[in-house]
Every structure is written in C-alpha cells, then in structure tokens.
Design a protein around this motif. Structure first.
Motif, PDB file in Angstrom:
ATOM      1  N   LYS A   1     -19.481  38.943  21.341  1.00 29.35           N
ATOM      2  CA  LYS A   1     -19.657  38.440  19.977  1.00 29.35           C
ATOM      3  C   LYS A   1     -20.534  39.388  19.173  1.00 29.35           C
ATOM      4  N   GLN A   2     -21.560  39.955  19.798  1.00 26.91           N
ATOM      5  CA  GLN A   2     -22.415  40.912  19.103  1.00 26.91           C
ATOM      6  C   GLN A   2     -21.615  42.144  18.694  1.00 26.91           C
ATOM      7  N   LYS A   3     -20.761  42.647  19.587  1.00 24.71           N
ATOM      8  CA  LYS A   3     -19.943  43.814  19.266  1.00 24.71           C
ATOM      9  C   LYS A   3     -18.983  43.496  18.121  1.00 24.71           C
ATOM     10  N   LEU A   4     -18.357  42.339  18.180  1.00 16.25           N
ATOM     11  CA  LEU A   4     -17.413  41.951  17.141  1.00 16.25           C
ATOM     12  C   LEU A   4     -18.122  41.836  15.796  1.00 16.25           C
ATOM     13  N   GLU A   5     -19.290  41.231  15.771  1.00 19.98           N
ATOM     14  CA  GLU A   5     -20.048  41.123  14.530  1.00 19.98           C
ATOM     15  C   GLU A   5     -20.438  42.501  14.012  1.00 19.98           C
ATOM     16  N   LYS A   6     -20.764  43.420  14.923  1.00 18.73           N
ATOM     17  CA  LYS A   6     -21.091  44.794  14.531  1.00 18.73           C
ATOM     18  C   LYS A   6     -19.875  45.446  13.875  1.00 18.73           C
ATOM     19  N   TYR A   7     -18.687  45.272  14.459  1.00 14.63           N
ATOM     20  CA  TYR A   7     -17.466  45.863  13.902  1.00 14.63           C
ATOM     21  C   TYR A   7     -17.156  45.279  12.525  1.00 14.63           C
ATOM     22  N   LEU A   8     -17.332  43.976  12.362  1.00 15.81           N
ATOM     23  CA  LEU A   8     -17.082  43.349  11.069  1.00 15.81           C
ATOM     24  C   LEU A   8     -18.068  43.854  10.020  1.00 15.81           C
ATOM     25  N   LYS A   9     -19.324  44.047  10.413  1.00 15.21           N
ATOM     26  CA  LYS A   9     -20.317  44.582   9.494  1.00 15.21           C
ATOM     27  C   LYS A   9     -19.944  46.007   9.097  1.00 15.21           C
ATOM     28  N   GLU A  10     -19.488  46.820  10.066  1.00  9.76           N
ATOM     29  CA  GLU A  10     -19.080  48.189   9.753  1.00  9.76           C
ATOM     30  C   GLU A  10     -17.918  48.191   8.768  1.00  9.76           C
ATOM     31  N   LEU A  11     -16.982  47.281   8.952  1.00 11.61           N
ATOM     32  CA  LEU A  11     -15.847  47.195   8.033  1.00 11.61           C
ATOM     33  C   LEU A  11     -16.330  46.839   6.632  1.00 11.61           C
ATOM     34  N   ASN A  12     -17.209  45.857   6.527  1.00 12.09           N
ATOM     35  CA  ASN A  12     -17.739  45.468   5.217  1.00 12.09           C
ATOM     36  C   ASN A  12     -18.536  46.601   4.581  1.00 12.09           C
ATOM     37  N   ASP A  13     -19.330  47.313   5.397  1.00 10.71           N
ATOM     38  CA  ASP A  13     -20.103  48.446   4.873  1.00 10.71           C
ATOM     39  C   ASP A  13     -19.169  49.542   4.378  1.00 10.71           C
ATOM     40  N   PHE A  14     -18.119  49.825   5.125  1.00  5.18           N
ATOM     41  CA  PHE A  14     -17.172  50.855   4.709  1.00  5.18           C
ATOM     42  C   PHE A  14     -16.525  50.476   3.381  1.00  5.18           C
ATOM     43  N   ASN A  15     -16.087  49.245   3.274  1.00  6.47           N
ATOM     44  CA  ASN A  15     -15.455  48.791   2.035  1.00  6.47           C
ATOM     45  C   ASN A  15     -16.402  48.914   0.850  1.00  6.47           C
ATOM     46  N   TRP A  16     -17.664  48.607   1.077  1.00  5.48           N
ATOM     47  CA  TRP A  16     -18.644  48.640  -0.003  1.00  5.48           C
ATOM     48  C   TRP A  16     -18.947  50.071  -0.425  1.00  5.48           C
ATOM     49  N   HIS A  17     -19.088  50.971   0.537  1.00 11.83           N
ATOM     50  CA  HIS A  17     -19.505  52.338   0.241  1.00 11.83           C
ATOM     51  C   HIS A  17     -18.357  53.294  -0.059  1.00 11.83           C
TER      52      HIS A  17
ATOM     53  N   SER B   1     -12.806  49.644  16.261  1.00 10.46           N
ATOM     54  CA  SER B   1     -14.053  50.214  15.765  1.00 10.46           C
ATOM     55  C   SER B   1     -13.845  51.643  15.291  1.00 10.46           C
ATOM     56  N   GLU B   2     -13.111  52.435  16.049  1.00 14.61           N
ATOM     57  CA  GLU B   2     -12.855  53.823  15.660  1.00 14.61           C
ATOM     58  C   GLU B   2     -12.027  53.891  14.378  1.00 14.61           C
ATOM     59  N   ALA B   3     -11.052  53.026  14.249  1.00 12.16           N
ATOM     60  CA  ALA B   3     -10.233  53.008  13.035  1.00 12.16           C
ATOM     61  C   ALA B   3     -11.079  52.659  11.816  1.00 12.16           C
ATOM     62  N   ILE B   4     -11.992  51.706  11.977  1.00 10.84           N
ATOM     63  CA  ILE B   4     -12.870  51.308  10.878  1.00 10.84           C
ATOM     64  C   ILE B   4     -13.826  52.451  10.535  1.00 10.84           C
ATOM     65  N   GLU B   5     -14.417  53.071  11.562  1.00  8.95           N
ATOM     66  CA  GLU B   5     -15.358  54.165  11.336  1.00  8.95           C
ATOM     67  C   GLU B   5     -14.689  55.354  10.667  1.00  8.95           C
ATOM     68  N   ASN B   6     -13.425  55.598  10.996  1.00 11.08           N
ATOM     69  CA  ASN B   6     -12.702  56.732  10.424  1.00 11.08           C
ATOM     70  C   ASN B   6     -12.046  56.389   9.093  1.00 11.08           C
ATOM     71  N   GLY B   7     -12.205  55.156   8.649  1.00 10.83           N
ATOM     72  CA  GLY B   7     -11.688  54.765   7.338  1.00 10.83           C
ATOM     73  C   GLY B   7     -10.202  54.564   7.304  1.00 10.83           C
ATOM     74  N   LYS B   8      -9.585  54.294   8.427  1.00 10.97           N
ATOM     75  CA  LYS B   8      -8.147  54.042   8.426  1.00 10.97           C
ATOM     76  C   LYS B   8      -7.899  52.653   7.896  1.00 10.97           C
ATOM     77  N   ASP B   9      -7.051  52.584   6.903  1.00 10.95           N
ATOM     78  CA  ASP B   9      -6.781  51.300   6.249  1.00 10.95           C
ATOM     79  C   ASP B   9      -5.385  50.799   6.541  1.00 10.95           C
ATOM     80  N   ARG B  10      -4.971  51.008   7.728  1.00  5.84           N
ATOM     81  CA  ARG B  10      -3.686  50.616   8.321  1.00  5.84           C
ATOM     82  C   ARG B  10      -2.555  51.187   7.634  1.00  5.84           C
TER      83      ARG B  10
END
Length: 100
Positions: free
Chosen positions: A6-22, A91-100
C-alpha cells in the motif's frame, strides 16, 4: 498500519499527481479530448489489474489499498486491459512521463 504494498502504491499515485502538476505541457495537445483524470484512471486501473490478476487480491481488498470505492475499482477494471506486468513497470512509465 500500512502494508509495504500500500505504501508503494501510494508513492506511485503521488508521483503520478506530481508529474501531472509539474508537466502540464505533456497534455497540451490532448487536453480537450483526454483530460489528466483519464491518465490517472488508466494508471489506477493498471495497478488494480495487477493486484487482482498477479497477486490474486479481491476487488474489495484493492479498493481498500488504493482508497477508492469498490464500484470505482470495478469500473476501472472493466474499462481497461492489463498492459503492465508489475507495479515497477507502472512506476517507470509514470517517472518517464509516458501517458499511454
């Protein structure tokens, strides 16, 4: 007490939200037809599908892990096909900015 998964999943969701914001420019061309919420739904669905298919978690368990209603998780699972093998790939897709 939070589980490690659950901690990892929450981290991934936060990274996605941060990417979208920035990085809103990543969605400039598609903003009218594919709002950012669609990408969040897509990645949530992918995480849910991995938890259900790979880890044999129930929809209720997944809903609790990602803190979403069961109906939302069910809808997301029905809407998308699983395209990732594991949570690390998401996580890698989110970090690399892949938007499917």
């Amino acid at each position: 007490m939070m589980t490690k998964r659950k901690q990892k999943l929450e981290k991934y969701l936060k990274e996605l939200n941060d990417f979208n914001w920035h990085h809103p420019e990543a969605y400039d061309d598609e903003l009218k037809t594919h709002p950012i919420k669609n990408y969040q739904d897509y990645y949530l669905a992918q995480a849910a599908l991995i938890l259900v298919n790979n880890y044999l978690q129930s929809i209720e368990q997944v809903a609790e892990m990602i803190d979403r209603p069961v109906a939302t998780v069910y809808r997301l699972i029905q809407k998308y096909d699983q395209e990732f093998e594991n949570l690390k790939d998401i996580s890698e897709a989110i970090e690399n900015g892949k938007d499917r």
